[in-house]
Design an enzyme around this catalytic site. Structure first.
Site, PDB file in Angstrom:
ATOM      1  N   ASP A  67       0.836  -1.200   0.000  1.00  0.00           N
ATOM      2  CA  ASP A  67       0.000   0.000   0.000  1.00  0.00           C
ATOM      3  C   ASP A  67       0.871   1.250   0.000  1.00  0.00           C
ATOM      4  OD1 ASP A  67       0.771  -0.756   2.653  1.00  0.00           O
ATOM      5  OD2 ASP A  67      -0.642   0.691   3.467  1.00  0.00           O
ATOM      6  N   GLU A 130      -0.063  -0.886   5.963  1.00  0.00           N
ATOM      7  CA  GLU A 130       1.046  -0.335   6.749  1.00  0.00           C
ATOM      8  C   GLU A 130       0.921   1.180   6.873  1.00  0.00           C
ATOM      9  OE1 GLU A 130       4.909   1.223   7.990  1.00  0.00           O
ATOM     10  OE2 GLU A 130       3.826   1.698   6.152  1.00  0.00           O
TER      11      GLU A 130
END
Length: 359
Positions: A67, A130
């Site tokens: 991400d 994250e």
């Protein structure tokens, strides 16, 4: 570079992976990795294991995330942030630094190293949570690994730790980050008659002034958001809220800081801890020594830091590994407009990961 181009071209703003881990799964399956992927609350998590000898002990783990943060105002980008663009020795794209390039580099490095690592077990983990709340990402991966009784000898996170030159900084710890919401009530009134009202913004600013005076070594207290529901310029707001962010290390008692803040608040203030990403520190002497030895062969001087930067998923891996370090790209363009990586750095990153894997 085909693999890197594919994953940089996919818009994967946290927590949406949008198929990146499937692409990486295909690559890693071809070189012998077993794949286990699961989703939770829109978060995609993958565990890749390569057993060269049957043991629950993993010689080396690489932890990464697919991400990225939002591109924000796309008009401020030179090129489309989700369209791989190579220009004058640099690659532009969101995630080029944090941290798709490191994921790509380690995948390539592990492929090249397998012929010389027939007696080692390897693990790669990827998450798409994250950059966000980090609740359904690596936190869940660790629970799976614990349940399977899989423990790590060495763990590397591909976070962009370098400051000015590649590998000038590696990390074996991170500060904690605690967010606090503080609210204050006043009395609404006309701005022309301040004696008939109590301005909640003024009260909040006075309180912030006192909190910022709290001076604790290795600790940072910053106001990040101040807002209220007032949309009229001639009304004194009756209530306001602010958010504080506290950065602290392992030497600091967080609860003592919170206690000091609470003591400054009166009954008219509300107080709530929103989230607390804990600090971590891992000595990791053996792994650090090995990595520094590799870097010295290339005349690279590096420092080891445990108190720089934001939080990372290292706080989760600390539970199941003997040694833990973070080592990756130069972080100058991380999260910025026109995020880019130098092509030379990218290839050198592959080489250094390769050398570290062979240690």
């Amino acid at each position: 570079m085909i693999l890197l181009k594919k994953i940089l071209n996919i818009k994967s703003v946290t927590p949406n992976d949008n198929g990146i881990q499937k692409i990486i799964s295909k690559f890693l399956k071809q070189i012998g990795f077993e794949v286990f992927t699961f989703t939770k609350k829109k978060v995609t998590n993958s565990i890749f294991i390569l057993y060269n000898k049957r043991s629950k002990k993993i010689n080396l783990c690489f932890a990464g995330h697919t991400d990225v943060v939002s591109e924000n105002n796309i008009n401020k980008w030179k090129y489309n942030p989700f369209n791989f663009k190579a220009k004058k020795g640099k690659i532009y794209a969101r995630g080029a630094i944090d941290m798709k390039s490191a994921v790509f580099a380690f995948c390539k490095a592990i492929k090249y190293s397998l012929k010389n690592n027939k007696n080692k077990n390897f693990l790669i983990t990827l998450t798409s949570d994250e950059e966000g709340k980090a609740v359904h990402g690596t936190n869940c991966i660790i629970k799976v690994l614990k349940k399977k009784k899989i423990f790590l000898k060495n763990c590397i996170l591909g976070e962009p730790t370098s400051e000015k030159k590649l590998f000038d900084t590696i990390k074996n710890g991170r500060r904690g980050s605690c967010n606090i919401k503080i609210g204050v009530k006043g009395k609404q009134g006309h701005t022309a008659y301040p004696k008939n009202s109590v301005n909640s913004v003024h009260k909040l600013c006075l309180m912030l002034k006192n909190i910022i005076k709290i001076n604790i070594k290795h600790c940072s207290i910053q106001a990040s958001i101040l807002k209220n529901k007032n949309n009229t310029i001639n009304i004194v707001p009756s209530s306001s809220i602010c958010f504080l962010n506290i950065r602290y290390n392992t030497k600091i008692n967080l609860y003592k800081i919170i206690y000091n803040i609470i003591n400054l608040l009166k009954s008219t203030y509300s107080f709530k801890i929103i989230n607390n990403n804990r600090e971590f520190y891992k000595k990791s002497k053996k792994l650090i020594k090995q990595v520094i030895c590799v870097l010295n062969k290339y005349n690279i001087k590096t420092k080891v830091s445990k108190n720089l930067g934001g939080t990372s998923d290292g706080r989760f891996f600390k539970q199941i590994t003997e040694n833990l370090i973070e080592i990756g790209c130069v972080n100058f363009y991380a999260h910025k407009y026109n995020e880019n990586i130098n092509v030379k750095d990218l290839f050198f990153l592959i080489i250094m990961y390769y050398k570290i894997i062979l240690c």
